[in-house]
Write a protein that holds these residues in place. Sequence first.
Motif, PDB file in Angstrom:
ATOM      1  N   ASP A  71       4.769  -1.270   2.406  1.00 24.44           N
ATOM      2  CA  ASP A  71       5.295   0.086   2.579  1.00 24.44           C
ATOM      3  C   ASP A  71       5.960   0.567   1.292  1.00 24.44           C
ATOM      4  O   ASP A  71       5.799   1.729   0.884  1.00 24.44           O
ATOM      5  CB  ASP A  71       6.305   0.123   3.729  1.00 24.44           C
ATOM      6  N   LEU A  72       6.738  -0.315   0.656  1.00 32.47           N
ATOM      7  CA  LEU A  72       7.388   0.046  -0.603  1.00 32.47           C
ATOM      8  C   LEU A  72       6.364   0.284  -1.708  1.00 32.47           C
ATOM      9  O   LEU A  72       6.493   1.221  -2.506  1.00 32.47           O
ATOM     10  CB  LEU A  72       8.340  -1.072  -1.032  1.00 32.47           C
ATOM     11  N   VAL A  73       5.340  -0.567  -1.753  1.00 34.40           N
ATOM     12  CA  VAL A  73       4.316  -0.458  -2.789  1.00 34.40           C
ATOM     13  C   VAL A  73       3.566   0.866  -2.669  1.00 34.40           C
ATOM     14  O   VAL A  73       3.332   1.564  -3.650  1.00 34.40           O
ATOM     15  CB  VAL A  73       3.353  -1.658  -2.706  1.00 34.40           C
ATOM     16  N   ARG A  74       3.189   1.210  -1.451  1.00 29.88           N
ATOM     17  CA  ARG A  74       2.424   2.456  -1.216  1.00 29.88           C
ATOM     18  C   ARG A  74       3.235   3.699  -1.566  1.00 29.88           C
ATOM     19  O   ARG A  74       2.705   4.680  -2.090  1.00 29.88           O
ATOM     20  CB  ARG A  74       2.002   2.542   0.253  1.00 29.88           C
ATOM     21  N   GLN A 110       2.475   3.820 -11.395  1.00 27.93           N
ATOM     22  CA  GLN A 110       2.940   3.705 -10.015  1.00 27.93           C
ATOM     23  C   GLN A 110       2.309   4.816  -9.196  1.00 27.93           C
ATOM     24  O   GLN A 110       2.145   5.920  -9.706  1.00 27.93           O
ATOM     25  CB  GLN A 110       4.473   3.798  -9.921  1.00 27.93           C
ATOM     26  N   PRO A 111       1.952   4.539  -7.948  1.00 33.30           N
ATOM     27  CA  PRO A 111       2.033   3.253  -7.252  1.00 33.30           C
ATOM     28  C   PRO A 111       0.915   2.303  -7.675  1.00 33.30           C
ATOM     29  O   PRO A 111      -0.157   2.744  -8.088  1.00 33.30           O
ATOM     30  CB  PRO A 111       1.879   3.647  -5.786  1.00 33.30           C
ATOM     31  N   ARG A 112       1.172   1.002  -7.535  1.00 34.90           N
ATOM     32  CA  ARG A 112       0.151  -0.006  -7.774  1.00 34.90           C
ATOM     33  C   ARG A 112      -0.692  -0.147  -6.504  1.00 34.90           C
ATOM     34  O   ARG A 112      -0.149  -0.146  -5.390  1.00 34.90           O
ATOM     35  CB  ARG A 112       0.768  -1.354  -8.132  1.00 34.90           C
ATOM     36  N   GLU A 167       7.569  -5.670  -7.217  1.00 37.95           N
ATOM     37  CA  GLU A 167       8.185  -5.716  -8.532  1.00 37.95           C
ATOM     38  C   GLU A 167       7.112  -5.667  -9.628  1.00 37.95           C
ATOM     39  O   GLU A 167       7.379  -5.965 -10.795  1.00 37.95           O
ATOM     40  CB  GLU A 167       9.079  -6.947  -8.663  1.00 37.95           C
ATOM     41  N   SER A 168       5.892  -5.287  -9.219  1.00 37.74           N
ATOM     42  CA  SER A 168       4.756  -5.117 -10.145  1.00 37.74           C
ATOM     43  C   SER A 168       4.509  -6.366 -10.966  1.00 37.74           C
ATOM     44  O   SER A 168       4.011  -6.286 -12.098  1.00 37.74           O
ATOM     45  CB  SER A 168       5.003  -3.907 -11.059  1.00 37.74           C
ATOM     46  N   ALA A 169       4.863  -7.508 -10.408  1.00 43.57           N
ATOM     47  CA  ALA A 169       4.651  -8.803 -11.061  1.00 43.57           C
ATOM     48  C   ALA A 169       3.612  -9.561 -10.246  1.00 43.57           C
ATOM     49  O   ALA A 169       3.951 -10.233  -9.283  1.00 43.57           O
ATOM     50  CB  ALA A 169       5.961  -9.585 -11.139  1.00 43.57           C
ATOM     51  N   PRO A 223      -5.839  -9.015  -8.451  1.00 41.84           N
ATOM     52  CA  PRO A 223      -6.502  -7.835  -9.021  1.00 41.84           C
ATOM     53  C   PRO A 223      -6.017  -6.533  -8.402  1.00 41.84           C
ATOM     54  O   PRO A 223      -5.676  -6.486  -7.209  1.00 41.84           O
ATOM     55  CB  PRO A 223      -7.982  -8.075  -8.700  1.00 41.84           C
ATOM     56  N   ASP A 224      -5.973  -5.474  -9.204  1.00 39.63           N
ATOM     57  CA  ASP A 224      -5.610  -4.154  -8.694  1.00 39.63           C
ATOM     58  C   ASP A 224      -6.699  -3.146  -9.043  1.00 39.63           C
ATOM     59  O   ASP A 224      -7.652  -3.447  -9.767  1.00 39.63           O
ATOM     60  CB  ASP A 224      -4.239  -3.709  -9.206  1.00 39.63           C
ATOM     61  N   ASN A 225      -6.555  -1.943  -8.518  1.00 39.79           N
ATOM     62  CA  ASN A 225      -7.581  -0.918  -8.697  1.00 39.79           C
ATOM     63  C   ASN A 225      -7.643  -0.375 -10.120  1.00 39.79           C
ATOM     64  O   ASN A 225      -8.661   0.192 -10.516  1.00 39.79           O
ATOM     65  CB  ASN A 225      -7.359   0.235  -7.710  1.00 39.79           C
TER      66      ASN A 225
END
Length: 379
Positions: free
Chosen positions: A32-35, A46-48, A352-354, A358-360
């Motif tokens: 929820d925090l990430v989105r 951001q967002p990741r 914490e973006s750590a 893999p991400d988009n």
Amino acid sequence: MTTPQLIAFYFPQFHAIPENDEWWGKGFNDWDLVRKATPNFDGHNQPRVPIDKTYYNPCDRDTLKKQIEMAKKFGIGGFMFYHYWFDGKLLLEKPLESFLENKDLNFPFCICWANETWTRAWSGKPECILIKQSHTPDKLLWKSHFNYLLPFFKDERAIRIDNKIVVLIYQPSLIEKGDEMLKYWRELAFQNGLGDLYIIAVKNHQIINHEAFQAYDGILKFQPREAYTSAEFSSENKINHFSFLRKLPESILKYFRMLYMNFNNYHIYDSRKIWEIILSNAYLKEQGLEDKHIFESAYFEWDNTPRYGKKAKIFTRLSKSELQENLVKLLSKAKGNNSPYVFFNAWNEWSESAYLEPDNKNGFENLQIVSNSLKSFEK
């Protein structure tokens, strides 16, 4: 000595629990925090978004299986799972228990007791306690905690150093009579046929109370925080001038944190300086702790905007070549100091973006850098 293994920190809070339902709203978890994260400035990443928007549940065996297969493919040597215990109260235990139950998930692991009080710090209220970590100095509670961990210690996948089961503690200085507790745990380990434990203290900042670290076999430097709070970084880290405050009781410290949160704004820090400190200080021992083995950790990014919004700490991302060069140098220092493991922050600390996953935006770039670093190091 062979190439040191990379052990990635594994964060479990991507599933709902009743306590978080009560504290943060029905169904809450860190996704929820990430989105909901929003950029703090133009060009802020951001967002990741995890690749293909795979907002997974780590309690699921298939999820764990896919993560382990991916980690193995790119050379990760194991996971360090965070573990939450509050004088007998467990939180977020299901992913680790799922891993234990599924013996076919053949991957080395160790456990880190994240022994801090939970507060509403994310919402700017660090003085508001959700669940208190009391560290009650009671042998019955110490034994109960050990007995919960015993099946994990006995598991064949458990990481060992010098044939001793590895266990980490995140905030040693918070534990009342910690030396007595760890002595008792060692006794219980022998009584249960494990032999001795290899206990590692996590170092987040300058050590004020050296006594709290005497009962440990090793010290793990948690990056980027350990370098960020170092004397070498003090010119860019104003709060370092108040490091003496850490000698105060936790009940008083929380009010200083509240003041800091109320008046603080987001800051961007140069990861080149952080990595310069990490590498120049690698495996150096502090006076009074010369008998402790040092374990280093690496990171690629750190940006806690999902948790702290406009009050975030943001560490810049270096180029692919810089990240690889730094990791190879750290692995080389580990080998030169006969250290079997280098830790990595983190496998999946998305809030914490750590993360290595893999991400988009960058796809498998983080994992490919790790793989390339290991291959380069082995040549």
